[in-house]
Design a protein around this motif. Structure first.
Motif, PDB file in Angstrom:
ATOM      1  N   LYS A 101      11.841  -8.931  11.171  1.00 45.32           N
ATOM      2  CA  LYS A 101      12.260  -7.784  10.359  1.00 45.32           C
ATOM      3  C   LYS A 101      12.541  -8.204   8.901  1.00 45.32           C
ATOM      4  O   LYS A 101      12.050  -7.606   7.947  1.00 45.32           O
ATOM      5  CB  LYS A 101      13.514  -7.144  10.972  1.00 45.32           C
ATOM      6  N   PHE A 106       0.452  -1.520  -0.684  1.00 48.15           N
ATOM      7  CA  PHE A 106       1.631  -2.071  -1.360  1.00 48.15           C
ATOM      8  C   PHE A 106       1.274  -2.876  -2.610  1.00 48.15           C
ATOM      9  O   PHE A 106       1.889  -3.877  -2.926  1.00 48.15           O
ATOM     10  CB  PHE A 106       2.490  -2.882  -0.383  1.00 48.15           C
ATOM     11  N   GLY A 131       8.863  -0.230  -9.707  1.00 44.60           N
ATOM     12  CA  GLY A 131       9.413  -1.114  -8.678  1.00 44.60           C
ATOM     13  C   GLY A 131      10.027  -0.405  -7.491  1.00 44.60           C
ATOM     14  O   GLY A 131      10.056   0.814  -7.411  1.00 44.60           O
ATOM     15  N   GLY A 153      12.874   0.712  -4.656  1.00 43.83           N
ATOM     16  CA  GLY A 153      14.268   1.115  -4.518  1.00 43.83           C
ATOM     17  C   GLY A 153      14.506   1.355  -3.044  1.00 43.83           C
ATOM     18  O   GLY A 153      13.742   0.878  -2.203  1.00 43.83           O
ATOM     19  N   PHE A 161      14.843  -2.808   0.896  1.00 38.56           N
ATOM     20  CA  PHE A 161      14.336  -4.044   0.282  1.00 38.56           C
ATOM     21  C   PHE A 161      15.433  -4.807  -0.467  1.00 38.56           C
ATOM     22  O   PHE A 161      15.553  -6.028  -0.330  1.00 38.56           O
ATOM     23  CB  PHE A 161      13.157  -3.743  -0.650  1.00 38.56           C
TER      24      PHE A 161
HETATM   25  C1  UGA Z   1      10.710  -0.064   3.994  1.00 40.14           C
HETATM   26  C2  UGA Z   1       9.554  -0.665   4.797  1.00 40.14           C
HETATM   27  O1  UGA Z   1       8.307  -0.232   4.227  1.00 40.14           O
HETATM   28  C3  UGA Z   1       9.625  -0.229   6.257  1.00 40.14           C
HETATM   29  O2  UGA Z   1       8.596  -0.866   6.999  1.00 40.14           O
HETATM   30  C4  UGA Z   1      10.996  -0.641   6.818  1.00 40.14           C
HETATM   31  O3  UGA Z   1      11.145  -0.196   8.173  1.00 40.14           O
HETATM   32  C5  UGA Z   1      12.085  -0.009   5.993  1.00 40.14           C
HETATM   33  O4  UGA Z   1      11.953  -0.454   4.609  1.00 40.14           O
HETATM   34  C6  UGA Z   1      13.423  -0.481   6.541  1.00 40.14           C
HETATM   35  O5  UGA Z   1      13.700  -1.676   6.538  1.00 40.14           O
HETATM   36  O6  UGA Z   1      14.157   0.356   7.108  1.00 40.14           O
HETATM   37  P1  UGA Z   1      11.231   2.345   2.916  1.00 40.14           P
HETATM   38  O7  UGA Z   1      12.280   1.611   2.145  1.00 40.14           O
HETATM   39  O8  UGA Z   1      11.603   3.582   3.638  1.00 40.14           O
HETATM   40  O9  UGA Z   1      10.567   1.356   4.022  1.00 40.14           O
HETATM   41  O10 UGA Z   1      10.057   2.756   1.919  1.00 40.14           O
HETATM   42  P2  UGA Z   1       8.710   2.073   1.372  1.00 40.14           P
HETATM   43  O11 UGA Z   1       7.596   3.023   1.567  1.00 40.14           O
HETATM   44  O12 UGA Z   1       8.529   0.708   1.881  1.00 40.14           O
HETATM   45  O13 UGA Z   1       9.014   2.007  -0.200  1.00 40.14           O
HETATM   46  C7  UGA Z   1      10.059   1.216  -0.727  1.00 40.14           C
HETATM   47  C8  UGA Z   1      10.024   1.231  -2.234  1.00 40.14           C
HETATM   48  O14 UGA Z   1       8.933   0.467  -2.715  1.00 40.14           O
HETATM   49  C9  UGA Z   1       9.869   2.626  -2.867  1.00 40.14           C
HETATM   50  O15 UGA Z   1      10.739   2.737  -3.963  1.00 40.14           O
HETATM   51  C10 UGA Z   1       8.436   2.663  -3.327  1.00 40.14           C
HETATM   52  O16 UGA Z   1       8.240   3.510  -4.432  1.00 40.14           O
HETATM   53  C11 UGA Z   1       8.215   1.197  -3.704  1.00 40.14           C
HETATM   54  N1  UGA Z   1       6.789   0.797  -3.643  1.00 40.14           N
HETATM   55  C12 UGA Z   1       6.113   0.799  -2.478  1.00 40.14           C
HETATM   56  C13 UGA Z   1       6.180   0.373  -4.820  1.00 40.14           C
HETATM   57  O17 UGA Z   1       6.791   0.340  -5.906  1.00 40.14           O
HETATM   58  N2  UGA Z   1       4.865  -0.035  -4.771  1.00 40.14           N
HETATM   59  C14 UGA Z   1       4.154  -0.027  -3.615  1.00 40.14           C
HETATM   60  O18 UGA Z   1       2.971  -0.416  -3.631  1.00 40.14           O
HETATM   61  C15 UGA Z   1       4.800   0.403  -2.444  1.00 40.14           C
END
Ligand code: UGA
Length: 470
Positions: A226, A271, A277, A279, A283
């Protein structure tokens, strides 16, 4: 199966509703009485597309309780899906997990044999730690027995929670007994076989794997998977953002560069969206927790530290870009198009918008904001932000010296930009998610500025790409 889920946040509620939809009897236990009352009325307490519909469909298999009095000790599975927020040191705060483990140890009977499952993201060793707490509490009650504690991390993304739960790429099960492994594999069998029909269309995530792999491993490996997965994704985003800034200086276009490198299956296209970036609640928290744990074990996580620095620098870059175009920001009006950390959610945790607004407030700029769902949350959760909330995107553009696209909501792709531009004091758009790249906004008089994109003079036709390459 009979399942009790402790905690009805994003992970607990989505998992519970989906498992109920697949035919299990699910009880959601949450001490937040207001939340439980809402759920009993069929109201989902946060914004997640499609969840309300599935909850209604599965309502015969769902029960909600706000305390331990009605806890059914004879359940097959008890899932712990409570919050593990970061402390100021980055360490994950396990106090709620500890409390839940204590409550389980105070209630599990001699005859009961539930598999206790950690769904929350927890530090390495937590499965063994929870087992100890439960067994100690049982011993105090004169019950000498071993309990099964498994790690089964959640990989769903907010805004895509249903698709990710029904069509996962993989299900990771960390167990230390064969029995626990068998029960959990049986639980997820319908997902492994994809043997269900959804009441309406939930699209399979692009590039996802069917059928998913069920991986059975040790609790330690599962807990690591994870953290390592989220760390990798965070680094991947910061990597493309670092190169976005480099590409911008070189006069290139990060969209083309990302496409070019993503065609290599060893890298993959997902990704690699450059912008302001990451949020959200995961992460930042998970990378911080890994760094903290590394420090405890004399293992410096340099790459993660750099990824975090790059991530937060992207937010400051927005201010730099505004200053480049507008010079002094004091007295300027800046519009925030979007507030949520990503589309399809009202979640604002660690959202780039918050930092950008804070920085603009410090500069003395007047900030306006519009988000289709997250404005109420922002108003109530962050009252110290000085922001004028606008009822529509049209109102947002009125009088702005610049608009910053922060969240790539689908509706923002189709706004009448030429008309909106006429309402602005200066037609400047900073596209923090690079989603308006193909809109040829310069043709309607905009100064368009993406992240890591070719010089806007190229867009305006002052320079040909050849000249830029030279
Ligand atoms: C993330 C993981 O993708 C999930 O697999 C995981 O289960 C989850 O965390 C967790 O640990 O609970 P999440 O935070 O809901 O999911 O959203 P994401 O789609 O991963 O996006 C996270 C951030 O990264 C957003 O702010 C998004 O705008 C940014 N992002 C994503 C980018 O800036 N560039 C990208 O190419 C992708």
């Amino acid at each position: 199966m009979k399942i009790v889920i402790i905690g009805s946040g994003y992970v607990g509620l989505t998992t519970g509703v989906c498992l109920a939809y697949l035919g299990n009897r699910v009880t959601l236990l949450d001490p937040d009485t207001r939340k439980i009352e809402q759920l009993q009325k069929g109201i989902v307490p946060f914004y997640e597309p499609g969840l309300t519909e599935i909850l209604h469909k599965a309502s015969n298999n769902l029960e909600y309780i706000d305390g331990w009095d009605d806890f059914d000790t004879m359940s097959d599975i008890v899932m712990i899906a409570v919050g593990t927020p970061p402390k100021s040191t980055g360490e994950a705060d396990l106090s709620i997990v500890e409390e839940v483990a204590g409550s389980l140890g105070a209630r599990i009977t001699e005859a009961a044999n539930p598999i206790i499952v950690n769904k929350s993201t927890v530090p390495i060793g937590t499965a063994a730690w929870v087992k100890n707490i439960v067994e100690q509490n049982l011993r105090r009650r004169g019950i000498n027995k071993a309990v099964h504690v498994a790690s089964n991390p959640e990989f769903l993304r907010e805004g895509e929670a249903l698709a990710d739960t029904f069509y996962p790429d993989r299900i990771v099960i960390g167990v230390s007994s064969q029995f626990a492994g068998e029960v959990l594999c049986a639980l997820y069998q319908p997902l492994a076989e994809q043997a269900f029909e959804l009441p309406y269309r939930v699209s399979r995530p692009a590039g996802s794997k069917s059928p998913p792999t069920i991986m059975v491993t040790t609790p330690t490996n599962s807990e690591l998977i994870k953290y390592v997965a989220n760390s990798f994704l965070a680094v991947k985003i910061s990597f493309i953002n670092e190169f976005a800034n480099f590409t911008e200086r070189m006069g290139g276009d990060i969209l083309e560069v990302a496409k070019g490198i993503g065609l290599d299956p060893r890298i993959g296209p997902r990704f690699l969206n450059a912008g302001i970036g990451w949020g959200g609640s995961c992460f930042g928290k998970d990378t911080g927790s890994v760094i903290f744990t590394g420090e405890q074990y004399d293992c410096e996580m340099q790459l993660l530290r750099a990824a975090i620095d790059v991530n937060y620098r992207q937010r400051e870059l927005v201010i730099k870009k505004l200053k480049t175009h507008l010079r002094a920001l004091r007295g300027r009006t800046i519009g925030m198009l979007g507030l949520a950390f990503k589309p399809n959610t009202d979640d604002l945790r660690d959202a780039p918008a918050l930092d950008i607004i804070r920085l603009l407030n410090q500069e003395g700029a007047h900030v306006k904001a519009y988000d289709p769902v997250a404005m109420n949350a922002c108003r109530t959760q962050y009252p110290s932000l000085q922001t004028e909330y606008c009822a529509t995107a049209e109102k947002l553009f009125e009088g702005c010296h610049a608009v910053v696209l922060v969240t790539e909501w689908r509706e923002f792709l189709n706004l009448p930009y030429p008309e909106l531009g006429k309402r602005m004091a200066v037609q400047l758009i900073i596209d923090g998610r690079n989603v308006l790249a193909g809109h040829r906004l310069h043709e309607s008089g905009f100064h368009y500025c993406g992240v890591g994109r070719r010089d806007e003079r190229w867009e305006k036709g002052y320079l040909s790409p050849v000249e830029l390459v030279l």
